[in-house]
Design a protein around this motif. Structure first.
Motif, PDB file in Angstrom:
ATOM      1  N   ALA A  25     -10.441  -1.739   5.289  1.00 30.00           N
ATOM      2  CA  ALA A  25     -10.366  -0.617   6.221  1.00 30.00           C
ATOM      3  C   ALA A  25      -8.949  -0.419   6.750  1.00 30.00           C
ATOM      4  O   ALA A  25      -8.442   0.712   6.822  1.00 30.00           O
ATOM      5  N   VAL A  26      -8.286  -1.518   7.119  1.00 30.42           N
ATOM      6  CA  VAL A  26      -6.942  -1.406   7.689  1.00 30.42           C
ATOM      7  C   VAL A  26      -5.939  -0.988   6.618  1.00 30.42           C
ATOM      8  O   VAL A  26      -5.129  -0.068   6.818  1.00 30.42           O
ATOM      9  N   VAL A  27      -5.978  -1.653   5.477  1.00 28.52           N
ATOM     10  CA  VAL A  27      -5.053  -1.287   4.397  1.00 28.52           C
ATOM     11  C   VAL A  27      -5.350   0.132   3.922  1.00 28.52           C
ATOM     12  O   VAL A  27      -4.429   0.933   3.695  1.00 28.52           O
ATOM     13  N   GLY A  28      -6.633   0.454   3.786  1.00 25.53           N
ATOM     14  CA  GLY A  28      -7.002   1.776   3.294  1.00 25.53           C
ATOM     15  C   GLY A  28      -6.559   2.900   4.208  1.00 25.53           C
ATOM     16  O   GLY A  28      -6.195   3.980   3.736  1.00 25.53           O
ATOM     17  N   ARG A  29      -6.550   2.670   5.507  1.00 26.30           N
ATOM     18  CA  ARG A  29      -6.123   3.716   6.439  1.00 26.30           C
ATOM     19  C   ARG A  29      -4.662   4.104   6.205  1.00 26.30           C
ATOM     20  O   ARG A  29      -4.285   5.274   6.397  1.00 26.30           O
ATOM     21  N   TYR A  30      -3.863   3.138   5.777  1.00 24.19           N
ATOM     22  CA  TYR A  30      -2.423   3.391   5.631  1.00 24.19           C
ATOM     23  C   TYR A  30      -1.974   3.368   4.171  1.00 24.19           C
ATOM     24  O   TYR A  30      -0.788   3.153   3.884  1.00 24.19           O
ATOM     25  N   THR A  31      -2.901   3.608   3.256  1.00 24.32           N
ATOM     26  CA  THR A  31      -2.561   3.635   1.831  1.00 24.32           C
ATOM     27  C   THR A  31      -1.419   4.611   1.567  1.00 24.32           C
ATOM     28  O   THR A  31      -1.449   5.764   1.997  1.00 24.32           O
ATOM     29  N   GLY A  32      -0.412   4.113   0.879  1.00 24.51           N
ATOM     30  CA  GLY A  32       0.730   4.946   0.529  1.00 24.51           C
ATOM     31  C   GLY A  32       1.681   5.245   1.665  1.00 24.51           C
ATOM     32  O   GLY A  32       2.659   5.986   1.470  1.00 24.51           O
ATOM     33  N   GLN A  33       1.441   4.668   2.847  1.00 28.49           N
ATOM     34  CA  GLN A  33       2.269   4.998   4.007  1.00 28.49           C
ATOM     35  C   GLN A  33       3.074   3.816   4.537  1.00 28.49           C
ATOM     36  O   GLN A  33       3.910   3.998   5.425  1.00 28.49           O
ATOM     37  N   VAL A  34       2.817   2.604   4.044  1.00 29.01           N
ATOM     38  CA  VAL A  34       3.554   1.431   4.505  1.00 29.01           C
ATOM     39  C   VAL A  34       4.318   0.823   3.332  1.00 29.01           C
ATOM     40  O   VAL A  34       3.964   1.012   2.167  1.00 29.01           O
ATOM     41  N   ASP A  35       5.366   0.074   3.663  1.00 31.54           N
ATOM     42  CA  ASP A  35       6.205  -0.545   2.634  1.00 31.54           C
ATOM     43  C   ASP A  35       5.600  -1.825   2.072  1.00 31.54           C
ATOM     44  O   ASP A  35       6.059  -2.332   1.051  1.00 31.54           O
ATOM     45  N   GLY A  36       4.607  -2.381   2.750  1.00 28.79           N
ATOM     46  CA  GLY A  36       3.992  -3.628   2.325  1.00 28.79           C
ATOM     47  C   GLY A  36       3.160  -4.199   3.455  1.00 28.79           C
ATOM     48  O   GLY A  36       3.141  -3.656   4.571  1.00 28.79           O
ATOM     49  N   TRP A  37       2.466  -5.318   3.164  1.00 25.24           N
ATOM     50  CA  TRP A  37       1.623  -5.974   4.163  1.00 25.24           C
ATOM     51  C   TRP A  37       1.824  -7.479   4.139  1.00 25.24           C
ATOM     52  O   TRP A  37       1.819  -8.096   3.064  1.00 25.24           O
ATOM     53  N   ASP A  38       1.983  -8.079   5.320  1.00 24.51           N
ATOM     54  CA  ASP A  38       1.742  -9.507   5.459  1.00 24.51           C
ATOM     55  C   ASP A  38       0.230  -9.678   5.420  1.00 24.51           C
ATOM     56  O   ASP A  38      -0.465  -9.352   6.391  1.00 24.51           O
ATOM     57  N   VAL A  39      -0.284 -10.163   4.306  1.00 22.48           N
ATOM     58  CA  VAL A  39      -1.735 -10.259   4.156  1.00 22.48           C
ATOM     59  C   VAL A  39      -2.257 -11.504   4.865  1.00 22.48           C
ATOM     60  O   VAL A  39      -3.155 -11.428   5.695  1.00 22.48           O
ATOM     61  N   VAL A  40      -1.694 -12.659   4.534  1.00 25.57           N
ATOM     62  CA  VAL A  40      -2.022 -13.900   5.236  1.00 25.57           C
ATOM     63  C   VAL A  40      -0.749 -14.409   5.893  1.00 25.57           C
ATOM     64  O   VAL A  40       0.288 -14.560   5.235  1.00 25.57           O
ATOM     65  N   ASN A  41      -0.841 -14.671   7.181  1.00 26.15           N
ATOM     66  CA  ASN A  41       0.316 -15.046   7.984  1.00 26.15           C
ATOM     67  C   ASN A  41       0.168 -16.494   8.445  1.00 26.15           C
ATOM     68  O   ASN A  41      -0.859 -16.864   9.023  1.00 26.15           O
ATOM     69  N   GLU A  42       1.169 -17.317   8.149  1.00 25.81           N
ATOM     70  CA  GLU A  42       1.270 -18.692   8.649  1.00 25.81           C
ATOM     71  C   GLU A  42       0.079 -19.579   8.238  1.00 25.81           C
ATOM     72  O   GLU A  42      -0.591 -20.171   9.079  1.00 25.81           O
ATOM     73  N   PRO A  43      -0.179 -19.713   6.929  1.00 26.98           N
ATOM     74  CA  PRO A  43      -1.330 -20.514   6.498  1.00 26.98           C
ATOM     75  C   PRO A  43      -1.082 -22.022   6.433  1.00 26.98           C
ATOM     76  O   PRO A  43      -2.041 -22.786   6.290  1.00 26.98           O
ATOM     77  N   ILE A  44       0.181 -22.464   6.529  1.00 28.18           N
ATOM     78  CA  ILE A  44       0.510 -23.870   6.287  1.00 28.18           C
ATOM     79  C   ILE A  44       0.678 -24.628   7.602  1.00 28.18           C
ATOM     80  O   ILE A  44       1.315 -24.141   8.548  1.00 28.18           O
ATOM     81  N   LEU A  45       0.126 -25.847   7.660  1.00 32.54           N
ATOM     82  CA  LEU A  45       0.314 -26.710   8.824  1.00 32.54           C
ATOM     83  C   LEU A  45       1.789 -27.005   9.048  1.00 32.54           C
ATOM     84  O   LEU A  45       2.576 -27.082   8.105  1.00 32.54           O
ATOM     85  N   ASP A  46       2.176 -27.192  10.310  1.00 36.60           N
ATOM     86  CA  ASP A  46       3.579 -27.395  10.646  1.00 36.60           C
ATOM     87  C   ASP A  46       4.196 -28.600   9.952  1.00 36.60           C
ATOM     88  O   ASP A  46       5.383 -28.595   9.637  1.00 36.60           O
ATOM     89  N   ASP A  47       3.412 -29.650   9.720  1.00 28.85           N
ATOM     90  CA  ASP A  47       3.968 -30.846   9.081  1.00 28.85           C
ATOM     91  C   ASP A  47       3.941 -30.761   7.556  1.00 28.85           C
ATOM     92  O   ASP A  47       4.389 -31.683   6.868  1.00 28.85           O
ATOM     93  N   GLY A  48       3.393 -29.666   7.030  1.00 26.65           N
ATOM     94  CA  GLY A  48       3.369 -29.483   5.585  1.00 26.65           C
ATOM     95  C   GLY A  48       2.282 -30.247   4.864  1.00 26.65           C
ATOM     96  O   GLY A  48       2.289 -30.321   3.632  1.00 26.65           O
ATOM     97  N   SER A  49       1.305 -30.772   5.591  1.00 27.05           N
ATOM     98  CA  SER A  49       0.292 -31.621   4.957  1.00 27.05           C
ATOM     99  C   SER A  49      -0.823 -30.832   4.287  1.00 27.05           C
ATOM    100  O   SER A  49      -1.653 -31.420   3.587  1.00 27.05           O
ATOM    101  N   GLY A  50      -0.881 -29.538   4.488  1.00 28.02           N
ATOM    102  CA  GLY A  50      -1.924 -28.741   3.856  1.00 28.02           C
ATOM    103  C   GLY A  50      -2.121 -27.417   4.558  1.00 28.02           C
ATOM    104  O   GLY A  50      -1.264 -26.969   5.329  1.00 28.02           O
ATOM    105  N   LEU A  51      -3.254 -26.777   4.292  1.00 30.70           N
ATOM    106  CA  LEU A  51      -3.577 -25.506   4.934  1.00 30.70           C
ATOM    107  C   LEU A  51      -4.062 -25.735   6.364  1.00 30.70           C
ATOM    108  O   LEU A  51      -4.701 -26.741   6.663  1.00 30.70           O
TER     109      LEU A  51
END
Length: 348
Positions: free
Chosen positions: A136-162
């Motif tokens: 719904a969100v992407v579809g509302r702005y189809t062709g109008q944005v330069d790109g999307w951060d789809v998933v933001n900050e998925p990695i643990l701070d210490d780098g041990s995993g998701l």
């Protein structure tokens, strides 16, 4: 190193003071003229009332990134409905100034909301609603944005995993793939970005980020750009920025240096004297520019500065009367600082 969740959670309740006065100018050519890729700046609709902000952003930047008002915390309501007033206004502002707009962000561990919390016991309904939200969100702005951060900050701070989050708790690690496929289905031509922070401060986190990228590529997930936020301390080890951009570019994907600021307070550990760190701050922005220029032009997606003037920085909205940070290119009067001048000189 940087707790952005604490700074941003509940921002919907914050009152941002608007500024008045004559629009400031600088003697420098527009900053955007020194890059072949877009130069962006973080934006909030509350800033539109400030004529100085309006003039400087229109002059110096190619792209706006909504700092908060395209995130789920703003868009998704408790009954599952959506509000788009602020994102629509941001889009109109960008079009008015012939700027692009970058979508930030669809899925973030720090924001889920009552609607999804209420669905967590029913995996099938949860997954259907999750896909529907992204589409719904992407579809509302189809062709109008330069790109999307789809998933933001998925990695643990210490780098041990998701990171653990509601999305992963219910859908497993596959929550990432679901989001990218849903976004791609809604706007097949739109560049899709994986975005994270402290990739330069914590090499173990960078390695885990790159492992995730490699796994996604092997699974055929539609991923086109890597975002390295670059919220950095002036005391960051020399060479860290160059190493980070080099490692990310080795994937063959485009690179977005996505949320740049260089904190003096982080370097000084909240001490009341920044003097000894200002030269280090300038060296960091010079290294960033040099690392950027070393990338193949075809991989240069863009650089985004996380705020216009120091007083616009998310660091300073969370100060609560403490010594203000000075992490951005323009000072509070709208003048290009030595930091900004060094950035321009290095790009030249």
């Amino acid at each position: 190193m940087i707790d952005r969740r604490a700074a941003l959670t509940g921002l919907s309740a914050a009152i941002l003071s608007s500024c008045t006065g004559e629009a400031a100018t600088t003697d420098a050519a527009p900053l955007k003229s020194f890059l072949t890729a877009p130069l962006g700046v973080a934006a909030m609709t509350a800033e539109f009332a400030d004529p100085q902000w309006q003039a400087l952003t229109a002059t110096h930047f190619d792209r706006l990134t909504p700092e908060w008002e395209m995130k789920m915390e703003y868009i998704l309501q408790s009954d599952g409905s959506h509000r788009f007033e602020a994102p629509d206004r941001l889009l109109r502002q960008a079009k008015l100034n012939r700027q692009g707009i970058f979508g930030h962000a669809l899925v973030w561990y720090a924001q889920d909301g009552a609607y999804f919390q209420n669905l967590r016991s029913d995996k099938a309904r949860f997954e259907a609603a999750y896909r529907a939200y992204v589409q719904a969100v992407v579809g509302r702005y189809t062709g109008q944005v330069d790109g999307w951060d789809v998933v933001n900050e998925p990695i643990l701070d210490d780098g041990s995993g998701l990171r653990n989050c509601l999305w992963r708790d219910v859908l497993g690690d596959y929550y990432i793939d679901i989001a990218y496929h849903a976004a791609h289905g809604a706007d097949p031509a739109c560049p899709l970005v994986l975005n994270d922070y402290n990739l330069e401060h914590t090499p173990a986190k960078r390695r885990q980020f790159l492992k995730l990228v490699d796994d996604m590529q092997k699974r055929g997930v539609p991923l086109h750009v890597l975002g390295t936020q670059t919220h950095i301390s002036a005391a960051l080890e020399p060479g860290a920025l160059k190493a980070t951009l080099r490692d990310l570019a080795a994937t063959g994907l485009k690179i977005h240096v996505s949320e740049v600021d260089v904190s003096l307070k982080e370097a000084a550990k909240n001490a009341f004297d920044f003097k000894s760190y200002r030269a280090q701050q300038i060296r960091q922005i010079e290294e960033l520019a040099e690392a950027w220029l070393s990338l193949p032009v075809a991989q240069q997606y863009g650089i985004t500065i996380w705020g216009l003037r120091d007083k616009d920085s998310w660091y300073n909205r969370s100060q609560k009367g403490l010594l203000a940070d000075e992490p951005l290119l323009f000072d509070d009067t709208g003048a290009l600082k030595p930091l900004g001048q060094a950035f321009v000189k290095a790009l030249r």
